[in-house]
Design a protein around this motif. Sequence first.
Motif, PDB file in Angstrom:
ATOM      1  N   ASP A 115       0.884  -1.060   0.101  1.00 28.97           N
ATOM      2  CA  ASP A 115      -0.057   0.090  -0.050  1.00 28.97           C
ATOM      3  C   ASP A 115       0.794   1.271  -0.050  1.00 28.97           C
ATOM      4  O   ASP A 115       0.363   2.398  -0.692  1.00 28.97           O
ATOM      5  N   SER A 116       2.022   1.110   0.543  1.00 31.03           N
ATOM      6  CA  SER A 116       2.922   2.406   0.752  1.00 31.03           C
ATOM      7  C   SER A 116       3.430   2.760  -0.683  1.00 31.03           C
ATOM      8  O   SER A 116       3.566   3.828  -0.984  1.00 31.03           O
ATOM      9  N   PHE A 117       3.719   1.624  -1.347  1.00 34.32           N
ATOM     10  CA  PHE A 117       4.152   1.681  -2.631  1.00 34.32           C
ATOM     11  C   PHE A 117       3.132   2.354  -3.639  1.00 34.32           C
ATOM     12  O   PHE A 117       3.237   3.318  -4.436  1.00 34.32           O
ATOM     13  N   VAL A 118       1.790   1.799  -3.437  1.00 37.73           N
ATOM     14  CA  VAL A 118       0.802   2.428  -4.496  1.00 37.73           C
ATOM     15  C   VAL A 118       0.395   3.825  -3.911  1.00 37.73           C
ATOM     16  O   VAL A 118       0.271   4.715  -4.799  1.00 37.73           O
ATOM     17  N   LYS A 119       0.784   4.228  -2.817  1.00 31.61           N
ATOM     18  CA  LYS A 119       0.331   5.761  -2.274  1.00 31.61           C
ATOM     19  C   LYS A 119       1.293   6.598  -2.871  1.00 31.61           C
ATOM     20  O   LYS A 119       0.915   7.727  -3.467  1.00 31.61           O
ATOM     21  N   GLN A 120       2.604   6.444  -2.872  1.00 34.58           N
ATOM     22  CA  GLN A 120       3.615   7.240  -3.564  1.00 34.58           C
ATOM     23  C   GLN A 120       3.640   7.009  -5.015  1.00 34.58           C
ATOM     24  O   GLN A 120       3.602   8.141  -5.387  1.00 34.58           O
ATOM     25  N   THR A 121       3.145   6.016  -5.773  1.00 33.50           N
ATOM     26  CA  THR A 121       2.750   6.333  -7.204  1.00 33.50           C
ATOM     27  C   THR A 121       1.613   7.386  -7.438  1.00 33.50           C
ATOM     28  O   THR A 121       1.474   7.824  -8.325  1.00 33.50           O
ATOM     29  N   GLU A 122       0.821   7.193  -6.294  1.00 30.66           N
ATOM     30  CA  GLU A 122      -0.243   7.942  -6.581  1.00 30.66           C
ATOM     31  C   GLU A 122       0.114   9.642  -6.357  1.00 30.66           C
ATOM     32  O   GLU A 122      -0.416  10.614  -7.104  1.00 30.66           O
ATOM     33  N   ILE A 140       5.562  -6.381  -8.333  1.00 36.20           N
ATOM     34  CA  ILE A 140       5.239  -6.560  -9.877  1.00 36.20           C
ATOM     35  C   ILE A 140       3.715  -5.978 -10.362  1.00 36.20           C
ATOM     36  O   ILE A 140       4.055  -5.093 -11.106  1.00 36.20           O
ATOM     37  N   GLU A 141       2.831  -6.401  -9.876  1.00 33.63           N
ATOM     38  CA  GLU A 141       1.710  -6.102 -10.393  1.00 33.63           C
ATOM     39  C   GLU A 141       1.279  -4.614 -10.021  1.00 33.63           C
ATOM     40  O   GLU A 141       0.802  -3.834 -10.950  1.00 33.63           O
ATOM     41  N   GLU A 142       1.551  -4.115  -9.104  1.00 36.04           N
ATOM     42  CA  GLU A 142       1.352  -2.545  -8.553  1.00 36.04           C
ATOM     43  C   GLU A 142       2.375  -1.795  -9.612  1.00 36.04           C
ATOM     44  O   GLU A 142       1.900  -0.844 -10.190  1.00 36.04           O
ATOM     45  N   ALA A 143       3.627  -2.264  -9.731  1.00 35.94           N
ATOM     46  CA  ALA A 143       4.531  -1.672 -10.601  1.00 35.94           C
ATOM     47  C   ALA A 143       3.943  -1.535 -12.023  1.00 35.94           C
ATOM     48  O   ALA A 143       4.118  -0.560 -12.920  1.00 35.94           O
ATOM     49  N   ILE A 144       3.456  -2.623 -12.640  1.00 32.85           N
ATOM     50  CA  ILE A 144       2.792  -2.734 -14.111  1.00 32.85           C
ATOM     51  C   ILE A 144       1.602  -1.663 -14.230  1.00 32.85           C
ATOM     52  O   ILE A 144       1.595  -1.078 -14.913  1.00 32.85           O
ATOM     53  N   SER A 145       0.745  -1.569 -12.844  1.00 32.16           N
ATOM     54  CA  SER A 145      -0.224  -0.794 -12.905  1.00 32.16           C
ATOM     55  C   SER A 145       0.053   0.649 -13.002  1.00 32.16           C
ATOM     56  O   SER A 145      -0.431   1.428 -13.830  1.00 32.16           O
ATOM     57  N   LYS A 152       0.543   5.880 -20.940  1.00 32.48           N
ATOM     58  CA  LYS A 152      -0.574   6.478 -21.474  1.00 32.48           C
ATOM     59  C   LYS A 152      -0.403   8.093 -21.365  1.00 32.48           C
ATOM     60  O   LYS A 152      -0.770   8.701 -22.485  1.00 32.48           O
ATOM     61  N   ARG A 153       0.509   8.314 -20.517  1.00 29.51           N
ATOM     62  CA  ARG A 153       0.501   9.766 -20.108  1.00 29.51           C
ATOM     63  C   ARG A 153       2.138  10.277 -20.849  1.00 29.51           C
ATOM     64  O   ARG A 153       2.363  11.328 -20.849  1.00 29.51           O
ATOM     65  N   LYS A 154       2.588   9.270 -21.396  1.00 31.87           N
ATOM     66  CA  LYS A 154       4.089   9.502 -22.072  1.00 31.87           C
ATOM     67  C   LYS A 154       4.931  10.180 -21.203  1.00 31.87           C
ATOM     68  O   LYS A 154       5.711  10.808 -21.780  1.00 31.87           O
ATOM     69  N   ILE A 155       4.963   9.530 -20.029  1.00 34.62           N
ATOM     70  CA  ILE A 155       5.895   9.734 -19.033  1.00 34.62           C
ATOM     71  C   ILE A 155       7.108   8.620 -19.102  1.00 34.62           C
ATOM     72  O   ILE A 155       7.029   7.497 -18.987  1.00 34.62           O
ATOM     73  N   ILE A 160      15.369   0.327 -12.009  1.00 30.07           N
ATOM     74  CA  ILE A 160      16.730  -0.020 -11.590  1.00 30.07           C
ATOM     75  C   ILE A 160      16.630  -1.484 -10.510  1.00 30.07           C
ATOM     76  O   ILE A 160      15.434  -1.525 -10.160  1.00 30.07           O
ATOM     77  N   ASN A 161      17.432  -2.053 -10.382  1.00 34.69           N
ATOM     78  CA  ASN A 161      17.800  -2.983  -9.471  1.00 34.69           C
ATOM     79  C   ASN A 161      17.023  -4.411  -9.914  1.00 34.69           C
ATOM     80  O   ASN A 161      17.335  -5.283  -9.698  1.00 34.69           O
ATOM     81  N   SER A 162      15.750  -4.182 -10.427  1.00 33.12           N
ATOM     82  CA  SER A 162      14.933  -5.075 -10.840  1.00 33.12           C
ATOM     83  C   SER A 162      14.037  -4.764 -12.027  1.00 33.12           C
ATOM     84  O   SER A 162      13.475  -3.600 -12.003  1.00 33.12           O
ATOM     85  N   ASN A 163      14.395  -5.517 -13.156  1.00 31.04           N
ATOM     86  CA  ASN A 163      13.324  -5.314 -14.173  1.00 31.04           C
ATOM     87  C   ASN A 163      12.185  -6.004 -14.477  1.00 31.04           C
ATOM     88  O   ASN A 163      11.933  -7.054 -13.974  1.00 31.04           O
ATOM     89  N   ILE A 164      11.237  -5.398 -15.092  1.00 32.03           N
ATOM     90  CA  ILE A 164       9.938  -6.297 -15.390  1.00 32.03           C
ATOM     91  C   ILE A 164       9.907  -6.428 -16.952  1.00 32.03           C
ATOM     92  O   ILE A 164       9.845  -5.473 -17.691  1.00 32.03           O
TER      93      ILE A 164
END
Length: 354
Positions: A115-122, A140-145, A152-155, A160-164
Amino acid sequence: MKKNEKELVGVKEIARRANVSIATVDRVLHNRTGVSEKTKQKINDIIKELDYKPNILARRLASSKTMHLYTLIPEVSEETDYWSVPLQGIIQAENEIMLYNVKIEKLFYDMNDKDSFVKQTEVILQAESVDGVLLAPAFIEEAISFTDVCQKRKIPFVFINSNIPNRKNLSYFGPDLFYSGYTAAHLVDYLVGESERILLMNIAKDIDSDYHILKKEEGFSEYFATRNSNRILKRNLYETDYPSVKKMMVGVLKDYPDIKLIFVTNSRVSLVAKYLLEKKKQDILLIGYDFLDRNIDFLNKGVIDFLICEKPQEQAYRGVKALYRYLMFEEKQEKEYFMPIDIIHRENQRFYRN
């Protein structure tokens, strides 16, 4: 082209050849209005003829526009200080580019809390301006989302450290995780006999979705697939505190007193080293990851035999610089930049730097 002709090439020379003012050429270069189509075409033809490339850096500095980069990596905690090293790389890159109107917002998440990861992505996605993102994708799943929205936003974003796999990331800076595990297995194979037992330990809260650990385990297992894999004992520990590690070690060594070598797939090898030192288990070899102070201490004491290191500071440094160069100079970046897989022991550690 003669020397004096070279000196003329630029905005002034374009204006001279087109018989227009420098201001008119500047309008065309910056796609501003106020220039007839005929004059615009004439100027563009001259630009093409001279192979003129404007100074992108100077234009950005002149525009006073700030480039906003975001970094999102795990927080540095008492449990694991590994991420203090990539943070140093981010700060190193920041110090080099901050004079060029670049601002880096450094965000952190709890490795034990999705959840802390998701909050920071938000936080990133709700920011007023985001030009690029550097990300260590532990979940992984949260990073993919998150990266789906970035796409979509062309960002542009860098891992680093781990690839998907199958992501449209600008670049990846880190180890080839499969071959990191494969290399570890090869080293283990040199150290133990064909019939001696090996313990592979994964120590993390969310092992089942930790791509970094899973790929290293896959490489390790692949190496031994055509050898005597029956001697490999695997244990997953989902609690990362020392009492939990100690409890597991007591049970495993009671049931399998013939274990000759322990391989820990991340920097938490120090937890196992602490137990072996406490119980004076000098007959068990120990291999783990990362050039951290506590690991080096156990290395120097002879408890950890080898550390596998993958230059985490350089990963983050190169990742930030790749984003900067792509955005500033429109430079194409390599999709994957694999860090070397270094094997560190007590004798050579003093010469090693991240």
